[in-house]
Design an enzyme around this catalytic site. Sequence first.
Site, short mmCIF file in Angstrom:
data_model
loop_
_atom_site.label_atom_id
_atom_site.label_comp_id
_atom_site.label_asym_id
_atom_site.label_seq_id
_atom_site.Cartn_x
_atom_site.Cartn_y
_atom_site.Cartn_z
N GLY A 8 11.33 3.55 -0.91
CA GLY A 8 11.73 2.97 -2.62
C GLY A 8 11.42 4.63 -3.54
O GLY A 8 12.18 5.18 -4.73
N ASN A 9 11.96 5.90 -2.68
CA ASN A 9 11.81 7.06 -3.10
C ASN A 9 13.04 7.37 -3.47
O ASN A 9 13.35 8.03 -3.97
CB ASN A 9 11.00 8.26 -2.95
CG ASN A 9 9.08 7.68 -2.30
OD1 ASN A 9 8.91 7.78 -3.73
ND2 ASN A 9 8.77 8.39 -1.35
N LYS B 212 6.09 -0.63 3.66
CA LYS B 212 7.24 -1.24 4.20
C LYS B 212 7.88 -1.25 5.26
O LYS B 212 8.35 -2.32 6.11
CB LYS B 212 8.07 -0.95 2.76
CG LYS B 212 8.71 0.18 3.05
CD LYS B 212 10.38 -0.06 3.25
CE LYS B 212 10.85 1.76 2.87
NZ LYS B 212 10.45 2.40 3.96
N LYS C 5 -4.45 4.72 -0.16
CA LYS C 5 -3.24 4.41 -1.03
C LYS C 5 -3.52 4.77 -2.58
O LYS C 5 -3.89 3.65 -3.69
CB LYS C 5 -2.18 3.77 -0.85
CG LYS C 5 -2.45 3.32 0.69
CD LYS C 5 -0.48 3.92 1.14
CE LYS C 5 -0.48 4.27 2.66
NZ LYS C 5 0.48 4.83 2.79
N LYS D 239 7.16 5.50 9.48
CA LYS D 239 8.38 5.50 9.81
C LYS D 239 8.29 5.28 11.43
O LYS D 239 9.17 4.70 12.12
CB LYS D 239 9.26 6.52 9.49
CG LYS D 239 9.53 6.04 7.63
CD LYS D 239 10.40 6.99 6.86
CE LYS D 239 10.34 6.82 5.54
NZ LYS D 239 9.32 5.92 4.75
#
Lengths: 308, 308
Positions: B9-10, B209, B122, B267
């Site tokens: 998203g970044n 995600k 978060k 990740k």
Amino acid sequence: MRLVVALGGNALLRRAQAPTAAHQLANVRKAATQLARLAGEHDLLLTHGNGPQVGLLALQAAAYTAIEPYPLDVLGAESEGMLGYLLEQELANRMPAARAVATLITRVEVDADDPAFQAPSKPIGPVYSREQADAVAARHGWTMAADGPGWRRVVPSPRPLRVPGLPVIRGLLERGTLVIAAGGGGIPVVTAQGEGWRGLQGAEAVIDKDLCSALLAIELQADCLLIATDVDAVYLDWGLPAQRRLDTVSADELSRITFAPGSMAPKVEAAIAFVKAMKRRAVIGSLDRIDDMLTGRAGTEVRPDDPQ
Amino acid sequence: MRLVVALGGNALLRRAQAPTAAHQLANVRKAATQLARLAGEHDLLLTHGNGPQVGLLALQAAAYTAIEPYPLDVLGAESEGMLGYLLEQELANRMPAARAVATLITRVEVDADDPAFQAPSKPIGPVYSREQADAVAARHGWTMAADGPGWRRVVPSPRPLRVPGLPVIRGLLERGTLVIAAGGGGIPVVTAQGEGWRGLQGAEAVIDKDLCSALLAIELQADCLLIATDVDAVYLDWGLPAQRRLDTVSADELSRITFAPGSMAPKVEAAIAFVKAMKRRAVIGSLDRIDDMLTGRAGTEVRPDDPQ
């Protein structure tokens, strides 16, 4: 049967209620209970309005002044996500687990030369004083119009021409998937090109969801177009002492009647367009009686013209 | 090959830029140019983050104080609409017209007893002073945590368990449709029941995600999971004088290395989960070199463990 059901955005956020998430969820649950019965027996494409929802997003965007408000195509896409999610979930919760439900983000092409772009007419977002209205018009390049005692932004509502995602919608329906698509009439896009690409880009506009639903119902060769709203039928002389309900009317007869612009006129126009193109019925009526609308026991049936 | 690409998203709203629609569109166009080449040669499921986008929606919601802010499941759905629309359009503009692209609103089931619900972690939305933080915590029942000099709301990030829309995603991929789904890790939902229904309802949470993308890549038996971010590879001792790049590493080796919580740890966890389950490669690297990541010329390749 293959049905297209167009659900009014006002049925999901009612004018008399604060536009809270809790009110919206309660309304979606009521709608889903009605629609799940229909979906259990028929192939169904569900479309929906987004007037109150995109209005809320515009209010929130106006309140957060750190950046320029996002354009209407993006707000429309956000509203498709919001309402599509809620409708998908509550429908799925009321149907057999094996029945697939899919919510598609849907773009709808309009003509960049549509005269609506020169005559913005749909009010959206906050009500401003005259001075505030002049200021936001100068800052954002918006068109403003008087609305009751205040002023609001007005935006174009061009005609829907083409749905790029139509093959995907058709393919899903053919496999028995309940499809939710073209929320808010679809995200308005126009033909354009730039460096290294050629295709579509967003337009600062909104699309009438009933006209878009008729386009989809025709392209998908639907057996019936059901337009679900918060009144039980189409009325002549609505609001006058002489008002009377239309139970059944031919597309030709209906096209000779003038309705005041607003909520009912585009529904009537959409129903006529579908019935004339497909020689099949459209019905306008109350969501509470959507089953009965299909079987001719509720709503206003718009039927093909009688043979000459 | 069938590929799952997880886009950060970044990469679509960069920290150094104001979160305007224009910046986001420019970034989406850059990403789409990279992705269209890949999509031209492979079956592709594209997922994406939504951190900055849902953050913006939370800021707008906080600025509009007339109603209670909408819950995170609904904001997540809005962000799926926003980003899915932009990605679909810019990808379609760079591919042959015959190639279908579909953007699905995607719910992801999490466990209502996931320990994350007891330990929200978060940060999201506005930065508050201590006094403001106490006030919003009391008003909305939020958990707040120190973030730099200020305070922010923190929300749970439970593990993704199941994607109700998986059969629809699979069916579309099998017919060659480029699918955009599970934006923001998907809309978090939990099992629930109410009067006349039984199924799923929204949860006040966000989902990582990358973990969701690994789940989808496993369920869809993808040939490769590509995690595209803004660094060119996984580094050991990142930010220290001794930092060094990992070109290729086995899942077992990688699982013995500890990464600071934050962007890279999920990740790495996602890549390991996919590689261990499928005995196929995952690659973490920069979106700018996504083609080279697939062919082993860029990024960090996480390979199956060597045979014993």
